[in-house]
Motif scaffolding. Structure first.
Motif, mmCIF file in Angstrom:
data_model
loop_
_atom_site.group_PDB
_atom_site.id
_atom_site.type_symbol
_atom_site.label_atom_id
_atom_site.label_comp_id
_atom_site.label_asym_id
_atom_site.label_seq_id
_atom_site.Cartn_x
_atom_site.Cartn_y
_atom_site.Cartn_z
ATOM 1 N N ASN A 1 109.014 11.453 30.929
ATOM 2 C CA ASN A 1 108.199 10.814 32.219
ATOM 3 C C ASN A 1 109.281 10.725 33.565
ATOM 4 O O ASN A 1 108.624 9.928 34.266
ATOM 5 N N VAL B 1 107.778 16.225 34.424
ATOM 6 C CA VAL B 1 107.168 15.266 33.596
ATOM 7 C C VAL B 1 106.199 15.910 32.644
ATOM 8 O O VAL B 1 105.313 16.250 33.136
ATOM 9 N N TYR C 1 101.278 15.759 42.772
ATOM 10 C CA TYR C 1 102.745 15.295 42.318
ATOM 11 C C TYR C 1 103.018 14.290 43.461
ATOM 12 O O TYR C 1 102.755 14.654 44.548
ATOM 13 N N ASN D 1 106.370 12.955 39.761
ATOM 14 C CA ASN D 1 105.389 11.945 38.962
ATOM 15 C C ASN D 1 103.866 12.702 39.292
ATOM 16 O O ASN D 1 103.097 12.776 40.459
#
Ligand SMILES: Cc1cc2nc3c(=O)[nH]c(=O)nc-3n(C[C@H](O)[C@H](O)[C@H](O)COP(=O)(O)OP(=O)(O)OC[C@H]3O[C@@H](n4cnc5c(N)ncnc54)[C@H](O)[C@@H]3O)c2cc1C
Lengths: 791, 290
Positions: free
Chosen positions: A64, A126, A703, A708
């Motif tokens: 993550n 991720v 992202y 992320n």
């Protein structure tokens, strides 16, 4: 709805007639899809429908954080959970380097990136796989993932193209640079001169937004190792059963004959399922260790953030035009985001560069192309992998038209390749265009949309009501059905049973292409039987070798094999029938499975069932010395690519208050050679167009600055639905290709033509206010921002 | 995407349901239509050891009238409200808002109570409840209490419902003659949660506005009432309403944030436009109802 259909002259008039000795009943007809009764009633069988005795389930622990070092990875708490069978990390996997690389890519120089199947000591995007849990149920497997004791020390990730280029932070430390796959075709002095001294020189930079394939069925595999036979049975959602067999055999170091790949229905792929991805390779490796059938079904969140992405491209393009507004030179610098672990090649920039001239008589081009690794999901093929060429060129054509003050249709007409210009060798001397009709599709699209009338209405609506209507075109050519390597060949076995029914075995991996219908049409046509009497068996490695369903190969290459095998069988049918009818085989014809002597409607006949019964059961009745049975296997080798072409045009309106774009009309004038089944052609076009519309207006994988992903559900990653897309109107021009049957590949075209068409229409509407746009996406937020810049 | 383990309870009475909620406290959660809760559980964004399924409690479903209010049981499906002809005349703003909720398949399962209890800032029903000053009926082992919408929505996904409590009904006031309503929103696709939306109610007597309600959704953590604009509308001639000017004032009450779909500034632009549209439509509906 408008429909237009223009047959073009055949450039190869001396070819043999398309069908001999049969009634030509099925090819070219809108035959209903054999797949539909089960698919549209929800009774397709997908990989998750496979349930085997003793089956266990896998789930992946995924990173993550976008980039970081793994400082602790303790799987023992997960292993202690009831129902957990095993937990594996990279250290537990044993495989020979190179065995995860697609066979086709091995021939092209091997892997573009490190081959880590699971994270080694660091994570790189991720969604990167760190460990895999095998448990009695997927629920337990996911419970166990939460128990793995993982510590990752985050590092600065590389999230976008610009950052990657600086090499300040490196995605793959083994490589030392983020830049990969550079191809540089420099400008020679002549091009340089044209690009600096021509009457008009225009430069622009365009960005395309990140999109992902989003098949309805996510990836999935059931791997079942039989330790007594030493054999692996694979059920997979895939496009390419023979490649999957080869990869699995290489990974496990067993003979290919010890691996069987089978699938029932495949719910889409668009390139995602052409080659074996990391997760599935892990499952294959573990299947032998686990010793029980092992299932992994990718969930939607995994599919969105970790299957593959595509389309994140940037290009700076320069066009030079002479005083007559003829485009005389072009140069483009293409930069692609390959993500962390691209598979099936890092990018397609070289093809995009080589196709810069598209359907125009642009004689001088050069390009530079490179891909960069970033700490994002890896790139892979997505329907029309090099479609960026059409985005670059067609957006540029309209941008140039605005800048130098010429109508975009007129600019295209001045430059488009005409019928008389064919065959036409491209500037880099590597491709020869033939049997295409870009000028004719442009004319057809212009006529269908009513161009002049639209321009008048656009002006009136703006001046009187302040409304923003726009029109956009895109004109492109599509090299389809490649003639290289494994992609140049397909095989087919045609076999007639003792009751006169036809089985066809093909190495394809249909995942929405209607292969069971179109290939049955071809075989039925050549054999002179009803299409309902032909069953196409495919999606299985127990078939003649095939290069996989992708690259718009089926219509011309697979059909070439099916046709050749059917012709061989038909010849034998005629020999046996001639023997039974005491006639000359050359005088026979077959229609609806009845063989008769040509021109003698009331004469003696024999049925295909009688012939096949003779061949298999009453073999004494065969001509002396003739081999028994009615079957043949034939292969087709593609000598040259086929050139499909199309013109898309759409009209839109921008809502100035919300930034929403709505469509008035969307027209595609397509030339894919002779159509095997116009309904299937139109279905393929429509599906591609929707994906193209999506890329510009809806889908946009985002992202944040830390890498992320922000759009990991269908609530935020927006696939357009039936409510968002216009009715698509079709025009057809049929220029036969120089392949058996005269077909051309067209499965990807809709997705290639639509993005610049939609973009151009929105840009045209904004230009009423003097506003220019250069980048996808054009969601309401971007459009409101653009409108805010209007004076 | 599999939920963490939970124990499943399916009580058949409100008393049993609140009993279970009291017994398990914060470890229990009611399950209504599941259209919001199940995805959250599957994504493991939330987890509860006990799920109390309300679907077997017949007493929680139904639409009735009580003392100037339309009372809708918490387990009444969205679709039932949408298709009920009496709602279109008694609570027109609610009827106008229903079709905007997701797709019909979702409305077949989703419930009025679920939407209100979930309190998604971009959901329609909380905005309608706020605009109309609905009362929310909350039941626990110790009895029933009513909370005004203004006090009910406390933050993103946060409400006045306490541990051990169940939302049992929503009570929507019925406005009188001379009233008109409108509800509109803008979403990127049909059926999506909106980027912004607004509900407007106006009531006029003798051509002058006597009652006004404006509530925005998607423009803050909870539904936002545009109280300044509402006050400014009182006494204004309904026929000569300057909807654009009122909309600009109204949107001043909001404080939106940006997300992947729209920046805060663009949300404000869109909401202003929507408010203008809704005010115009509500005014003409009110005039028609005079
Ligand atoms: C694709 C999709 C699109 C959607 N689009 C929209 C949209 O545009 N607008 C919109 O408003 N909604 C939308 N929704 C959500 C939908 O309206 C849900 O039905 C609603 O938000 C929740 O209702 P439910 O009955 O399904 O509740 P559930 O999902 O079962 O529960 C939701 C929450 O409320 C709690 N709860 C439920 N009932 C009670 C009760 N009686 N007392 C106390 N707590 C309770 C639950 O414990 C849970 O926390 C969408 C959903 C989907 C899947």
């Amino acid at each position: 709805m408008a429909q237009a259909h223009v047959p073009m002259a055949d450039k190869h008039r001396d070819r043999a007639p398309l069908f001999e000795g049969t009634a030509a009943r099925f090819v070219g007809q809108k035959v209903l899809r054999k797949e539909d009764p089960r698919l549209v009633t929800g009774h397709g069988q997908y990989v998750d429908d496979i349930v085997l005795p003793g089956m266990v389930h896998a789930a992946f622990l995924r990173s993550n954080v976008a980039k970081g070092r793994i400082t602790k990875l303790d799987t023992s708490p997960a292993l202690a959970l009831d129902g957990v069978i095993a937990v594996y990390t990279h250290a537990d996997l044993r495989y020979v380097p190179g065995t995860i690389v697609a066979t086709m890519m091995q021939a092209m120089g091997g892997a573009a990136c490190p081959e880590n199947l699971l994270a080694t000591d660091d994570v790189r995007f991720v969604g990167d796989c760190i460990a895999v849990v095998v448990a009695e149920s997927r629920y337990i497997a996911e419970d166990a993932l939460e128990l793995i004791d993982l510590v990752v020390v985050a590092e600065t990730p590389v999230v976008n193209l610009e950052e990657a280029l600086t090499d300040t932070h490196i995605v793959h430390k083994e490589l030392g640079t983020n830049i990969t796959g550079t191809i540089d075709i420099p400008r020679d002095p002549h091009i340089e001169g044209l690009l600096t001294e021509s009457a008009h020189v225009v430069t622009a930079t365009f960005n395309q937004a990140r999109q992902t394939n989003s098949p309805m069925e996510t990836r999935g595999i059931v791997a079942s190792w039989d330790r007594f036979r030493g054999e692996l049975q694979l059920h997979m959602s895939n496009q390419n059963p023979h490649e999957m067999r080869r990869r699995a055999a290489d990974l496990l170091a067993v003979d290919e004959s010890k691996v069987h790949v089978a699938q029932q229905d495949v719910g889409g792929g668009f390139g995602q399922k052409m080659f074996m991805p990391r997760e599935e390779a892990v499952i294959v490796l573990l299947s032998r260790e686990v010793g029980r059938p092992l299932k992994w079904i990718e969930d939607r969140r995994e599919n969105l953030m970790a299957s593959n992405h595509a389309r994140r491209d940037r290009a700076t393009v320069t066009f030079a035009l002479d005083a007559d507004k003829k485009i005389v030179a072009g140069y483009v610098d293409i930069n692609e985001d390959a993500g962390a672990y691209p598979f099936g090649g890092a990018g397609a920039g070289a093809m995009a560069g080589m196709l810069l001239q598209g359907p125009y008589k642009l004689q001088r081009t050069a390009f530079k192309s490179y891909a960069v690794f970033t700490n994002t999901c890896g790139r892979a093929a997505y329907r029309g992998p090099w479609q960026f060429e059409s985005v670059i060129r067609e957006q540029m054509v309209e941008h140039v038209a605005r800048r130098i003050g010429i109508d975009p249709v007129e600019l295209r007409r001045r430059n488009v390749i005409q019928w008389e210009d064919l065959p036409w060798t491209t500037p880099m001397q590597v491709m020869v265009y033939d049997n295409m009709s870009p000028a004719e599709t442009l004319d057809q699209a212009v006529e269908m949309i009513g161009y002049e009338a639209f321009r008048a209405e656009q002006k009136r609506a703006f001046e009187e009501e302040g409304r923003l209507l726009g029109i956009g075109f895109s004109l492109y050519i599509e090299p389809s059905a490649q003639n290289m390597g494994a992609l140049a060949t397909e095989g087919a076995t045609v076999q007639i049973s003792g009751t006169g029914k036809v089985d066809v075995f093909m190495g394809t991996g249909s995942h929405g292409q209607s292969i069971e219908t179109t290939m049955a049409q071809i075989v039925a046509e050549e054999l002179g039987v009803h299409v309902d009497d032909v069953e196409v068996h495919q999606g299985d490695s127990n078939t003649p070798f095939g290069g996989g369903t992708g690259g718009s190969r089926t219509a011309s290459i697979v059909s070439g094999a099916g046709r050749a095998a059917a012709i061989q069988v038909r010849q034998k049918v005629f020999q046996i029938a001639a023997h039974l009818l005491e006639a000359n085989p050359d005088d026979l014809e077959i229609d609806s499975s009845v063989i008769s002597v040509k021109g003698t409607p009331a004469g003696k006949t024999v049925t295909l069932a009688q012939v096949s019964h003779t061949a298999l059961y009453a073999t004494e009745g065969l001509p002396p010395g003739m081999e028994t049975g009615l079957e043949a296997t034939a292969r087709h080798r593609q000598e040259a690519v086929t050139w499909s072409n199309a013109c898309h045009v759409c009209t839109v309106e921008i809502n100035r208050n919300t930034g929403a774009v709505s469509f008035a009309r969307y027209i595609v004038s397509e030339d894919c050679g002779l159509m095997i089944n116009p309904m299937v052609v139109e279905g393929q076009v429509a599906g591609g167009v929707v994906q193209g519309i999506a890329g510009v207006l809806y889908e946009d994988f985002r992202y944040d600055a830390d890498g992320n992903p922000l759009t990991t559900t269908f609530m935020d990653y927006l696939l357009p639905t039936a409510a968002e897309v216009p009715i698509i109107e079709h025009g057809h021009i049929e220029t036969p290709s120089n392949t058996p049957g005269g077909y051309k590949g067209m499965g990807e075209g809709g997705a290639i033509g639509a993005p610049p068409c939609v973009f151009n229409a929105v840009a045209d509407a904004l230009w009423l206010l003097g506003v220019e746009v250069f980048d996808h996406p054009l969601g309401p937020n971007e459009i409101l921002d653009a409108l805010a810049t209007a004076g | 995407m599999k939920p963490a383990p939970f124990e499943y309870h399916a009580p058949e009475t409100i008393a049993d349901a609140v009993g279970l909620l009291a017994q398990h406290g914060d470890d229990a959660k009611p399950l209504a239509g599941g259209q919001s809760l199940v995805p959250l559980l599957s994504l493991r964004l939330t987890r509860f050891d006990h799920l109390v399924d309300l679907n077997k409690i017949g007493a929680l479903s139904g639409i009735s009238r009580d003392n100037g209010h339309v009372v809708i049981g918490a387990m009444t499906r969205h679709r039932a409200v949408e298709l009920d002809p009496s709602i279109a005349t008694s609570v027109p703003m609610l009827a106008a808002a229903m079709p905007w909720i997701g797709h019909f398949q979702i409305r077949n399962r989703g419930t009025i109570g679920g939407s209100i209890a979930h309190a998604d800032p971009a959901a329609e029903l909380p905005a309608v409840a706020a605009a109309l000053d609905a009362e929310l009926e909350i039941t626990s082992k110790s009895g029933v209490r009513r909370v005004a919408a203004a006090d009910f929505f406390q933050g993103t996904f946060m409400t006045a419902i306490d541990t051990g409590e169940l939302l049992t009904a929503a009570r929507f006031p019925v406005w009188g003659k001379g009233s008109g309503f409108a509800f509109t929103e803008f979403a990127r696709r049909s059926g999506d949660f909106a980027i912004a939306g607004v509900g407007v109610g106006l009531e006029a007597t003798g051509g002058k506005i006597t009652r006004a309600a404006i509530a925005f959704m998607g423009m803050g953590p909870v539904p936002v009432r545009a109280t300044d604009a509402e006050k400014a509308l009182l006494g204004v001639s309904i026929a000569s309403l300057d909807a654009a000017a009122v909309a600009r004032v109204a949107v001043g009450a909001t404080d939106p944030t940006g997300d992947v779909h729209a920046s805060a500034a663009n949300r404000t632009k869109i909401a202003t436009h929507l408010a203008e549209q809704a005010l115009t439509r509500a005014a003409s509906n009110a005039a028609a109802n005079a």
